[in-house]
Design a protein around this motif. Structure first.
Motif, PDB file in Angstrom:
ATOM      1  N   ASN A  96       4.017  -0.433  -5.666  1.00 24.25           N
ATOM      2  CA  ASN A  96       3.482  -1.200  -4.485  1.00 24.25           C
ATOM      3  C   ASN A  96       2.979  -0.482  -3.431  1.00 24.25           C
ATOM      4  O   ASN A  96       3.572   0.472  -2.757  1.00 24.25           O
ATOM      5  CB  ASN A  96       4.827  -2.242  -3.969  1.00 24.25           C
ATOM      6  CG  ASN A  96       4.135  -3.020  -3.135  1.00 24.25           C
ATOM      7  OD1 ASN A  96       3.778  -2.945  -1.929  1.00 24.25           O
ATOM      8  ND2 ASN A  96       4.590  -4.286  -3.538  1.00 24.25           N
ATOM      9  N   THR A  98       5.545 -10.610  -1.038  1.00 23.16           N
ATOM     10  CA  THR A  98       4.977 -11.739  -1.914  1.00 23.16           C
ATOM     11  C   THR A  98       3.244 -12.035  -1.557  1.00 23.16           C
ATOM     12  O   THR A  98       2.320 -12.597  -2.146  1.00 23.16           O
ATOM     13  CB  THR A  98       5.648 -13.074  -1.958  1.00 23.16           C
ATOM     14  OG1 THR A  98       5.824 -13.631  -0.705  1.00 23.16           O
ATOM     15  CG2 THR A  98       6.991 -12.795  -2.756  1.00 23.16           C
ATOM     16  N   GLN A  99       3.223 -11.670  -0.330  1.00 18.95           N
ATOM     17  CA  GLN A  99       1.823 -11.883   0.231  1.00 18.95           C
ATOM     18  C   GLN A  99       0.736 -11.003  -0.343  1.00 18.95           C
ATOM     19  O   GLN A  99       1.030 -10.047  -1.173  1.00 18.95           O
ATOM     20  CB  GLN A  99       1.853 -11.443   1.924  1.00 18.95           C
ATOM     21  CG  GLN A  99       2.577 -12.414   2.679  1.00 18.95           C
ATOM     22  CD  GLN A  99       2.573 -11.821   4.235  1.00 18.95           C
ATOM     23  OE1 GLN A  99       1.843 -12.410   4.794  1.00 18.95           O
ATOM     24  NE2 GLN A  99       3.319 -10.737   4.388  1.00 18.95           N
ATOM     25  N   PRO A 100      -0.496 -11.141  -0.279  1.00 17.63           N
ATOM     26  CA  PRO A 100      -1.370 -10.246  -0.730  1.00 17.63           C
ATOM     27  C   PRO A 100      -1.405  -8.756  -0.020  1.00 17.63           C
ATOM     28  O   PRO A 100      -0.872  -8.947   1.150  1.00 17.63           O
ATOM     29  CB  PRO A 100      -2.845 -10.959  -0.275  1.00 17.63           C
ATOM     30  CG  PRO A 100      -2.534 -12.573  -0.273  1.00 17.63           C
ATOM     31  CD  PRO A 100      -1.084 -12.533   0.142  1.00 17.63           C
ATOM     32  N   ARG A 101      -1.769  -7.937  -0.665  1.00 16.50           N
ATOM     33  CA  ARG A 101      -1.570  -6.517  -0.064  1.00 16.50           C
ATOM     34  C   ARG A 101      -1.872  -6.307   1.184  1.00 16.50           C
ATOM     35  O   ARG A 101      -1.148  -5.636   2.222  1.00 16.50           O
ATOM     36  CB  ARG A 101      -2.614  -5.626  -1.118  1.00 16.50           C
ATOM     37  CG  ARG A 101      -2.376  -4.013  -0.576  1.00 16.50           C
ATOM     38  CD  ARG A 101      -3.069  -3.203  -1.377  1.00 16.50           C
ATOM     39  NE  ARG A 101      -4.408  -3.726  -2.109  1.00 16.50           N
ATOM     40  CZ  ARG A 101      -5.531  -3.343  -1.628  1.00 16.50           C
ATOM     41  NH1 ARG A 101      -5.559  -2.561  -0.626  1.00 16.50           N
ATOM     42  NH2 ARG A 101      -6.677  -3.923  -2.277  1.00 16.50           N
ATOM     43  N   GLU A 102      -3.048  -6.803   1.949  1.00 22.71           N
ATOM     44  CA  GLU A 102      -3.493  -6.400   3.253  1.00 22.71           C
ATOM     45  C   GLU A 102      -2.592  -6.966   4.180  1.00 22.71           C
ATOM     46  O   GLU A 102      -1.970  -6.574   5.095  1.00 22.71           O
ATOM     47  CB  GLU A 102      -5.022  -6.940   3.514  1.00 22.71           C
ATOM     48  CG  GLU A 102      -6.007  -6.256   2.904  1.00 22.71           C
ATOM     49  CD  GLU A 102      -6.307  -4.624   3.498  1.00 22.71           C
ATOM     50  OE1 GLU A 102      -5.812  -4.238   4.380  1.00 22.71           O
ATOM     51  OE2 GLU A 102      -6.914  -3.869   2.817  1.00 22.71           O
ATOM     52  N   GLN A 103      -2.161  -8.511   3.939  1.00 20.31           N
ATOM     53  CA  GLN A 103      -1.192  -9.135   4.770  1.00 20.31           C
ATOM     54  C   GLN A 103       0.276  -8.355   4.787  1.00 20.31           C
ATOM     55  O   GLN A 103       0.713  -8.476   5.690  1.00 20.31           O
ATOM     56  CB  GLN A 103      -1.121 -10.662   4.486  1.00 20.31           C
ATOM     57  CG  GLN A 103      -2.683 -11.368   4.759  1.00 20.31           C
ATOM     58  CD  GLN A 103      -3.416 -11.622   3.482  1.00 20.31           C
ATOM     59  OE1 GLN A 103      -3.652 -10.348   2.850  1.00 20.31           O
ATOM     60  NE2 GLN A 103      -3.894 -12.662   3.432  1.00 20.31           N
ATOM     61  N   HIS A 157      -4.472   2.454  -4.951  1.00 21.91           N
ATOM     62  CA  HIS A 157      -5.890   1.682  -4.381  1.00 21.91           C
ATOM     63  C   HIS A 157      -6.850   2.791  -4.065  1.00 21.91           C
ATOM     64  O   HIS A 157      -7.005   2.958  -2.735  1.00 21.91           O
ATOM     65  CB  HIS A 157      -5.432   0.610  -3.238  1.00 21.91           C
ATOM     66  CG  HIS A 157      -4.839  -0.551  -4.285  1.00 21.91           C
ATOM     67  ND1 HIS A 157      -5.261  -1.470  -4.822  1.00 21.91           N
ATOM     68  CD2 HIS A 157      -3.421  -0.771  -4.240  1.00 21.91           C
ATOM     69  CE1 HIS A 157      -4.632  -2.328  -5.399  1.00 21.91           C
ATOM     70  NE2 HIS A 157      -3.348  -1.979  -4.886  1.00 21.91           N
ATOM     71  N   TRP A 215      -9.254   1.906  -0.546  1.00 24.25           N
ATOM     72  CA  TRP A 215      -8.746   1.127   0.284  1.00 24.25           C
ATOM     73  C   TRP A 215      -8.765   1.843   1.773  1.00 24.25           C
ATOM     74  O   TRP A 215      -8.294   2.695   2.074  1.00 24.25           O
ATOM     75  CB  TRP A 215      -7.048   1.098   0.129  1.00 24.25           C
ATOM     76  CG  TRP A 215      -6.286  -0.085   1.034  1.00 24.25           C
ATOM     77  CD1 TRP A 215      -6.693  -0.950   1.760  1.00 24.25           C
ATOM     78  CD2 TRP A 215      -4.905   0.086   1.154  1.00 24.25           C
ATOM     79  NE1 TRP A 215      -5.605  -1.549   2.210  1.00 24.25           N
ATOM     80  CE2 TRP A 215      -4.400  -1.053   1.785  1.00 24.25           C
ATOM     81  CE3 TRP A 215      -3.798   0.734   0.420  1.00 24.25           C
ATOM     82  CZ2 TRP A 215      -3.382  -1.278   2.154  1.00 24.25           C
ATOM     83  CZ3 TRP A 215      -2.429   0.457   0.648  1.00 24.25           C
ATOM     84  CH2 TRP A 215      -2.060  -0.829   1.611  1.00 24.25           C
ATOM     85  N   SER A 241       1.709  -1.450  -0.715  1.00 23.18           N
ATOM     86  CA  SER A 241       1.777  -1.679   0.745  1.00 23.18           C
ATOM     87  C   SER A 241       3.029  -1.114   1.021  1.00 23.18           C
ATOM     88  O   SER A 241       3.138  -0.449   2.406  1.00 23.18           O
ATOM     89  CB  SER A 241       2.132  -3.182   0.961  1.00 23.18           C
ATOM     90  OG  SER A 241       0.896  -3.980   0.387  1.00 23.18           O
ATOM     91  N   LYS A 250       8.371 -18.792   3.135  1.00 22.69           N
ATOM     92  CA  LYS A 250       7.119 -18.398   3.008  1.00 22.69           C
ATOM     93  C   LYS A 250       6.883 -18.095   4.669  1.00 22.69           C
ATOM     94  O   LYS A 250       5.470 -17.655   5.054  1.00 22.69           O
ATOM     95  CB  LYS A 250       6.058 -19.546   2.679  1.00 22.69           C
ATOM     96  CG  LYS A 250       6.047 -19.583   1.044  1.00 22.69           C
ATOM     97  CD  LYS A 250       5.078 -20.625   0.678  1.00 22.69           C
ATOM     98  CE  LYS A 250       5.463 -20.869  -0.908  1.00 22.69           C
ATOM     99  NZ  LYS A 250       4.399 -22.000  -1.382  1.00 22.69           N
TER     100      LYS A 250
END
Length: 598
Positions: free
Chosen positions: A209, A169-174, A240, A243, A211, A139
């Motif tokens: 995806n 695996t992080q949220p989209r922004e991160q 999105h 965004w 990102s 992580k």
């Protein structure tokens, strides 16, 4: 290696003493030890001392070995590493850290060991340690980024996928930010192409995806794959639609592709569907400013200055100030900035701009007053560097250096900025030996930094060390083949020696190809043509240079060529014009004396 700094600067504090490092090391040992404080491991105080590091203990990792033995050997390796650090045996310390990481598979130990390996340019060891770090803490996004960076730089692209998937695996922004940050770590164009290829393959495997699509579009633009970039960002925005990052990136991409009106139409359409989105309106206003449409931008910014969100208000005032400055409405700009400085989150930017305006107006005391109001945080370092430089310009050299001494650098970049500024001040006050010592300190931390090397070369030249001067310049060019100043300076110096005329022409020609309208480059080109006996060409270059910048040294060169060409009256006119501006310039005076005595 340049890539070392790109990876390490984010996490490794550079202006840390050896003592502080050892304190951190002790914390690692204590932290690791505390995990097993309930075990039956016994360790007498004498044991660490017995590790006096004469031989590296080769301890293979075995799953059949008792756990306590592995823990004990890990602690022994850490204590041995500490001892080696105290003895300044850094490669030895690295070997013990490597052993501790391999034995323990502990993320924190592996992380520290990775950065030590990077500092000492041991890429092979760094990759192995980074793998332990990344696998031990899946992580930890920093670990995944470092591992990806090292694998890309070493062309091991077949091993990238697991680390990419952990980032995703992080949220989209991160996740998007992490992928874009990774691009920033890759400074070599070949590495960027490898990254582009890897992202393209991954995006094909994960077409939904957003990102990945956005990161692919950004990296594709960096590698001049414009059509792929445009398709990828359109795909990201389709996934999105609202965004902001995707919208602004597509706008910037269209502008880069010279489709300005299409970019504005795209933004206006987005804003029509989200009229209450102040961040989007701000992006629209900033794009209008970028494209020179200040009237329409002003309308949008005035609308934002009345927003309930105080942060949006402050940003609007700052952008109104920028637009005003572009149109030379300095008084209006100051008024907007004084309003913006009342917002704590944006005060630093407003104060910095007020200081910069005062500098342009030659009101150095006023500029220092504004800069001093900037609190620690964003732009704090920049403000202190500017204060020091202004104090030096006012003749307060000791005060300027004291200002720099009080700055605590928190990473490599900051340490370089402080020492580079100190050296500039020392150089500007003819303290060439001091400046050289300052730069030696900086280069010990960042050996191949071109800014530092170039100034080091100039200091060496002032101290009469021609060998170091040329060596530094050649090193700069080796690191950055397009470094115009280094190419030009080396070429000009070589032009003073008949045996090196052709080499001088080579370097100056390269500089001229990069900066054909730079007065100093034109001066050098004119001078080498004169040395080669091409009088007409020499005059053309020197006259262009003098027209762009009637500098005393250019005047000296132009006057000499005119005089030798037979136009002594024009030579006298050029020299006298320059003497009115700088009556004590040594190059000018020496040239006039040399020719007028005849």
């Amino acid at each position: 290696m340049a890539k070392i700094a790109a990876i390490a600067k984010k996490n490794l504090l550079i202006k840390v003493t050896l003592c502080a490092f050892l304190v951190a090391l002790c914390l690692v040992i204590v932290s690791y030890y505390s995990q097993y404080s309930r075990t039956s491991m016994q360790m007498t105080p004498a044991e660490p001392a017995e590790l006096v590091a004469y031989e590296l203990i080769e301890v293979p990792i075995s799953t059949q070995q008792p756990v306590n033995d592995i823990q004990q050997q890990t602690l022994q390796a850490l204590f041995a590493a500490e001892l080696a650090m105290k003895q300044q045996q850094y490669q030895r310390a690295l070997a013990y850290f490597q052993q501790a990481a391999q034995l323990s598979q502990n993320a924190d130990i592996a992380r520290r060991a990775t950065y030590i390996a990077l500092l000492y340019n041991n890429e092979e060891v760094a990759i192995g340690l980074a793998k332990i770090w990344a696998d031990a803490d899946k992580k930890d996004i920093d670990a995944q980024q470092v591992m990806l960076t090292l694998l890309i730089q070493s062309n091991q692209t077949n091993a990238l996928t697991p680390y990419f998937l952990r980032i995703l695996t992080q949220p989209r922004e991160q996740a998007t930010t992490s992928l874009l940050d990774l691009d920033g770590q890759l400074t070599q164009q070949a590495d960027k192409y490898r990254y582009f290829t890897a992202l393209q393959q991954l995006a094909q495997q994960h077409p939904q995806n957003a990102s990945l699509q956005l990161a692919l579009s950004y990296v594709a633009m960096q590698t001049k794959q414009s059509q792929i970039a445009l398709r990828a960002i359109q795909r990201a925005n389709a996934l999105h639609p609202h965004w902001l990052l995707g919208i602004t990136l597509q706008t910037d991409m269209l502008i880069a592709l010279k489709r300005q009106q299409q970019a504005l139409d795209f933004l206006a359409k987005q804003l029509a569907t989200q009229p209450n989105n102040n961040k989007l309106r701000l992006a629209y206003a900033q794009t209008l400013i970028k494209l020179g449409n200040f009237k329409r931008a002003h309308k949008q910014l005035l609308h934002l200055s009345k927003a309930k969100d105080k942060n949006i208000q402050a940003i609007a005032y700052i952008n109104l100030a920028r637009a005003a400055l572009f149109n030379n409405h300095v008084k209006s700009a100051k008024n907007y900035l004084k309003k913006a400085r009342n917002n704590s989150q944006h005060a630093a930017v407003a104060l910095l701009m007020l200081g910069q305006i005062a500098e342009i107006e030659n009101q150095y005391d006023v500029a220092i007053k504004w800069y001093k109001q900037i609190s620690p945080g964003e732009h704090y370092l920049e403000s202190r560097l500017r204060i020091a430089q202004l104090q030096a310009l006012q003749g307060n050299t000791e005060q300027a250096l004291h200002t720099l001494e009080r700055i605590t650098a928190r990473n490599l970049s900051q340490a370089k900025a402080v020492l580079h500024t100190q050296a500039i001040i020392e150089f500007g006050t003819s303290q060439y030996a001091n400046a050289l010592n300052t730069l030696d300190r900086a280069l010990a931390m960042i050996p191949f930094d071109t800014d530092l090397l170039y100034l080091h070369a100039l200091c060496a030249e002032k101290l009469g060390d021609s060998a170091t001067f040329q060596k530094d310049l050649r090193n700069v060019i080796a690191q950055d083949p397009n470094h115009v100043n280094a190419l030009n300076t080396l070429g000009y110096v070589l032009s003073q020696d008949r045996e090196h005329y052709q080499e001088a022409l080579h370097y100056i020609t390269r500089a001229f190809a990069l900066a054909p309208n730079d007065p100093s480059v034109l001066d050098s080109m004119g001078w080498i043509q004169y040395r080669l006996g091409h009088m007409q060409q020499a005059l053309q270059y020197l006259e262009r240079a003098f027209k762009l910048n009637p500098d005393s040294e250019i005047a000296a060169h132009l006057g000499e060529v005119l005089w030798v060409s037979g136009d002594k009256q024009q030579a006298q006119h050029i020299w006298q014009r320059a003497l009115k501006k700088t009556p004590n310039n040594p190059t000018l005076l020496e040239t006039i004396k040399q020719y007028q005595k005849n």
